[in-house]
Design an enzyme around this catalytic site. Structure first.
Site, PDB file in Angstrom:
ATOM      1  N   GLU A 278       7.527   5.917  -2.689  1.00 38.68           N
ATOM      2  CA  GLU A 278       8.191   5.694  -3.977  1.00 38.68           C
ATOM      3  C   GLU A 278       9.042   4.425  -3.922  1.00 38.68           C
ATOM      4  O   GLU A 278       9.589   4.121  -2.864  1.00 38.68           O
ATOM      5  CB  GLU A 278       9.093   6.890  -4.298  1.00 38.68           C
TER       6      GLU A 278
ATOM      7  N   HIS B  26      -8.376  -1.503  -3.486  1.00 38.21           N
ATOM      8  CA  HIS B  26      -6.987  -1.407  -3.953  1.00 38.21           C
ATOM      9  C   HIS B  26      -6.613  -2.640  -4.781  1.00 38.21           C
ATOM     10  O   HIS B  26      -5.972  -2.527  -5.820  1.00 38.21           O
ATOM     11  CB  HIS B  26      -6.025  -1.293  -2.773  1.00 38.21           C
TER      12      HIS B  26
ATOM     13  N   GLY C 238      -9.972  -5.580  -1.046  1.00 37.62           N
ATOM     14  CA  GLY C 238     -10.648  -4.283  -1.089  1.00 37.62           C
ATOM     15  C   GLY C 238     -10.446  -3.645  -2.454  1.00 37.62           C
ATOM     16  O   GLY C 238      -9.918  -4.267  -3.371  1.00 37.62           O
TER      17      GLY C 238
ATOM     18  N   LEU D 210      -3.940  -7.684   2.561  1.00 34.06           N
ATOM     19  CA  LEU D 210      -4.615  -8.754   3.303  1.00 34.06           C
ATOM     20  C   LEU D 210      -6.027  -9.027   2.829  1.00 34.06           C
ATOM     21  O   LEU D 210      -6.545 -10.119   3.046  1.00 34.06           O
ATOM     22  CB  LEU D 210      -4.618  -8.424   4.798  1.00 34.06           C
ATOM     23  N   ALA D 211      -6.669  -8.051   2.203  1.00 30.38           N
ATOM     24  CA  ALA D 211      -8.072  -8.232   1.819  1.00 30.38           C
ATOM     25  C   ALA D 211      -8.304  -7.755   0.387  1.00 30.38           C
ATOM     26  O   ALA D 211      -7.549  -6.941  -0.143  1.00 30.38           O
ATOM     27  CB  ALA D 211      -8.987  -7.467   2.773  1.00 30.38           C
TER      28      ALA D 211
ATOM     29  N   HIS E 215       0.821  -1.212   0.000  1.00 31.36           N
ATOM     30  CA  HIS E 215       0.000   0.000   0.000  1.00 31.36           C
ATOM     31  C   HIS E 215       0.852   1.258   0.000  1.00 31.36           C
ATOM     32  O   HIS E 215       0.584   2.199  -0.737  1.00 31.36           O
ATOM     33  CB  HIS E 215      -0.942  -0.004   1.209  1.00 31.36           C
TER      34      HIS E 215
END
Lengths: 122, 122
Positions: free
Chosen positions: A47, A77, A75, A72-73, A9
């Site tokens: 970056e 993203h 979602g 982890l999920a 992330h």
């Protein structure tokens, strides 16, 4: 040349991003034979971003990139943002095969890893 | 009675929370012998929160709770928020031993799990 790109992330906390970079280095040392290199990249806040990560792979001479979402999920993203970035990258580098693997939380060995964690109390 | 409490961040996306609950159930089926039960809990945005999770463990008769932070990095949730919640819980349940394990991203087997993921492309 086959490269594993580990996409995390990204965090405002640089120590968390450094943790990902160190993990990518560990993956690289373990993945010799399977991958020629491991490149970390970040969806946001750090970056290299995905665009720059793919560019770096191209500069290294990648013919194949496997993107592993370090999430982890499933979602937005994982289901939307990363695929959109990669779709854009494929247009820019049509000669490179860019595939996505399962995301981390999807791996069936996760339950065992949690039990291993539970055995390491502070 | 020894309980593993799996603490995830929690999401507005209920599917992501359900994923954690299913994972907790898989951990429970694998951890028989080590733990009598596995209870999921969420730091924010989902129920049960940590307070309610500990309350649930107490109602089940827990004498020992091992909290496993389902987090990838040692950000403020891992270093500050979860410890604060648990400190508060210890005051409310002084007869229960509440310990925290390493967080997920800290586990030395993580690099291998990433390589496993890379072998499962879509």
């Amino acid at each position: 040349m086959k490269i594993l790109m580990l996409v995390a992330h990204g965090s405002r906390n640089q120590a968390a991003n450094d943790e990902v970079s160190r993990l990518a280095a560990r993956v690289a040392s373990l993945a010799q034979g399977d991958f020629d290199a491991v490149v970390p990249a970040f969806l946001e806040l750090a970056e290299p971003d995905i665009h720059r990560g793919i560019e770096r792979c191209a500069e290294m001479g990648a013919s194949e990139i496997i993107v592993v979402p370090y999430f982890l999920a499933a979602g937005k993203h994982v289901t939307r943002d990363i695929p959109l970035e990669l779709e854009c990258a494929r247009t820019g580098y049509p000669h490179i095969s860019i595939e996505t693997s399962q995301y981390l939380g999807e791996n069936s060995a996760m339950a065992e890893l949690i039990i291993q964690c539970s055995q390491n109390t502070r």
